[in-house]
Design a protein around this motif. Structure first.
Motif, short mmCIF file in Angstrom:
data_model
loop_
_atom_site.label_atom_id
_atom_site.label_comp_id
_atom_site.label_asym_id
_atom_site.label_seq_id
_atom_site.Cartn_x
_atom_site.Cartn_y
_atom_site.Cartn_z
N LYS A 425 0.96 -1.12 -0.08
CA LYS A 425 0.01 0.06 -0.04
C LYS A 425 0.81 1.32 -0.04
N ASP A 426 1.98 1.40 0.80
CA ASP A 426 2.73 2.58 0.93
C ASP A 426 3.50 2.67 -0.48
N TYR A 428 2.21 1.77 -3.55
CA TYR A 428 1.31 2.24 -4.26
C TYR A 428 0.85 3.76 -3.95
N GLU A 429 0.92 4.23 -2.89
CA GLU A 429 0.76 5.64 -2.35
C GLU A 429 1.66 6.39 -2.93
N PRO A 437 -4.18 1.98 -4.34
CA PRO A 437 -3.99 1.61 -3.02
C PRO A 437 -5.21 1.21 -2.51
N LEU A 440 -6.36 -2.62 -2.15
CA LEU A 440 -6.09 -3.45 -1.23
C LEU A 440 -6.78 -3.17 0.16
N ALA A 441 -7.75 -2.47 -0.07
CA ALA A 441 -8.44 -2.15 1.34
C ALA A 441 -9.21 -3.44 1.92
#
Length: 586
Positions: A425-426, A428-429, A437, A440-441
């Protein structure tokens, strides 16, 4: 001596001989395979034979199990089974070391021989081709020379002919000269072809073919050496297992020498001794005297033995020689006494009535207290629970520890996945072009739920394990915790023993212990044990012990984690098997 020198002209013989050698290898491989099949079938039949005579002999409660002759027969069956295993090993080694190895080597020999024969054929074809060229140039030279001779004769004849013109003579001479020149060229070509053929022929017979024949000789000699090794292996394979086969045969001999006829007789006596006394003499009944028959019936009041109960039986069918496997009226008939008339001086004895044997059996049944065959037969099948409370304490602790380990592995896997999703996620951000991101939630949420669920289960099983460990068990497990970052920590308790423990609820299944346990015949100890830890023995059917105490083992652990022991004062009960070191008598 080599084939290239001595057999330079025996190409067909060499080809036939090498082919015959390869066929011999194939024949030997086939022979060994059939021998292997015989060994396998023999071993299979031996195993089936041992199984056939051993399958109905599994119950240790059978009376003949204590006979030395029976035990020796079982030993013979086991040795025969081991002997069959050695025959299988022979078959396996023959297949691996001879059949497979020789088959592989045979394929290599065939390929190598084929290569050498192709080289010989190629050299022979080359020589034949050169010879054909030689023969063609020779025939051309012969033909052109004859044409040249005829042209020369024609030119000479034309020159001597007075009617021939000068032009005809000149033409005839030119024709003869041309034919002679062509014949000379054919002669030179024939000579060159002859020289070439002779050179190739010499190379063929003195270099090429001897070299090929020598290679074939080496190949054949290697085949013979390999085949000889196969012959030796055929014997060595069986020699290698002979020591073990000898041990099997020695075991059979030992089984025969272990038979003790006196011991078997003693076992039969011990198993079948009735304990009755021998019958006394029958009384003489003198019918010629006016003896009151009723006086003899008074003997029924105090029976002395089995024959007292059948004094009036005229059939003499003694129970000692009759079948006793069925308690039916026909079987009990020899014990019955025919009804007799009431004596004039009073009524028959109320104790016996009309059937003294029935009265005796009833009196025996009244005096003999019913016995419970075994404490273990009273155990009910408990309901399986999630906390394994239906199991004995030691097995419960093991199952809980196993479940904890499984949960910890699964939890660690979920934590690792959570960390990976966080890192992704980091990424992707920071780099939106690599992915969204938000996608992925759902995975992060599902992983978090799994972690919380597993942590709840972990806490639940840890509490159950702590409870099981506090019941007198040795507390030797690792409690697992996870910090906020998902790191895995392990804490190992000191494993202290707790002597003042409350009996576990799972031990309630042993509460139905025989109240008359002490009244039963004491079983002979089968060994001894030394307590490694103290045990309170609070549950009914168990016995307390102190660390270092030595107890006699009466009954082994049947797989439930409990062993039956006895003190010197006669107290008996069950203790956890994991609490003691057991030494069984041989």
């Amino acid at each position: 001596m080599d084939w290239g020198t001595e057999l330079w002209d025996q190409y067909d013989i060499i080809e036939k001989h090498t082919q015959s050698g390869l066929e011999l290898v194939e024949k030997y491989v086939k022979f060994v395979k059939e021998r292997t099949e015989i060994e396998q079938n023999y071993a299979k039949q031996l195993r089936n034979l041992s199984k056939k005579y051993n399958q109905k002999r599994g119950s240790k409660d059978e009376p003949e199990c204590r006979l030395s002759s029976y035990q020796s027969f079982l030993d013979i069956l086991n040795e025969m089974n081991d002997y069959a295993g050695q025959r299988e090993l022979i078959a396996e080694n023959l297949m691996m070391n001879i059949c497979i190895d020789l088959t592989k080597y045979l394929q290599e020999l065939k390929q190598e021989r084929k290569t050498y024969l192709m080289e010989a054929k190629k050299a022979q074809q080359s020589l034949e081709s050169t010879y054909k060229q030689l023969d063609s140039s020779k025939k051309r030279f012969e033909r052109e020379w004859r044409e040249a001779e005829r042209s020369a004769q024609y030119a000479e004849k034309t020159d001597q002919d007075i009617n021939a013109t000068k032009a005809d003579v000149e033409k005839a001479k030119q024709q003869a000269h041309m034919r002679a020149h062509i014949a000379e060229e054919c002669k030179n070509d024939y000579a060159a072809q002859l020289q070439k053929y002779n050179k190739e022929q010499s190379q063929f017979y003195f270099n090429d073919m001897p070299l090929i024949f020598n290679k074939l000789q080496d190949l054949d000699e290697k085949r013979v050496r390999k085949l000889a090794q196969g012959y030796v292996l055929f014997s060595d394979t069986e020699k290698h297992v002979m020591p073990i086969i000898g041990k099997c045969l020695e075991g059979i001999t030992k089984a025969g020498t272990n038979v003790n006829e006196k011991n078997d007789s003693g076992v039969v006596i011990e198993q079948n001794k009735s304990g009755f006394e021998r019958p006394g003499d029958l009384e003489f009944e003198d019918y010629s005297q006016g003896i009151n028959r009723a006086s003899s019936d008074s003997s029924l009041g105090t029976p002395k033995g089995p024959l007292d109960l059948m004094g009036k039986n005229k059939s003499k069918n003694f129970w000692l020689f009759s079948k006793r496997n069925k308690l039916s009226s026909s079987t009990l008939a020899p014990f019955s006494t025919p009804p007799t008339p009431s004596p004039p001086n009073g009524l028959p004895s109320p104790k016996f009535g009309r059937d003294p044997l029935s009265y005796c059996l009833k009196e025996i049944n009244k005096t003999v207290k019913p016995r419970i065959s075994s404490f273990r037969t009273l155990r009910r099948s408990p309901t399986v629970t999630e906390d394994f409370a239906h199991l004995p304490p030691e097995q419960r602790r093991k199952r809980l520890q196993q479940k904890l380990d499984e949960i910890c592995k699964e939890l660690q896997k979920e934590v690792d996945q959570s960390e990976a999703l966080g890192k992704m996620k980091d990424v992707y951000e920071k780099n939106p072009q690599m992915g969204d991101p938000a996608s992925l939630a759902s995975q992060i949420s599902q992983t978090s739920q799994n972690i919380e669920r597993l942590r709840g289960e972990l806490s639940k099983y840890e509490s159950w394990l702590a409870e099981a460990g506090g019941r007198g068990d040795t507390l030797r497990y690792k409690t697992h915790t996870f910090n906020n970052n998902g790191a895995h920590d392990a804490h190992s308790p000191d494993g202290a023993h707790s002597d003042e423990s409350t009996p576990d609820a799972s031990q309630a299944i042993y509460a139905e212990f025989d109240d008359d346990f002490e009244d039963e015949e004491l079983a002979a100890p089968i060994g001894k044990c030394t307590a490694m830890y103290s045990f309170p023995g609070a549950s009914e059917g168990t016995i307390s012990m102190q660390e270092g105490e030595v107890l006699a083992v009466v009954e082994e652990d049947k797989g439930d984690g409990w062993t039956r022991v006895r003190r010197n004062n006669g107290d008996e009960g069950y203790i956890p098997t994991s609490y003691v070191t057991i030494t069984l008598s041989k």
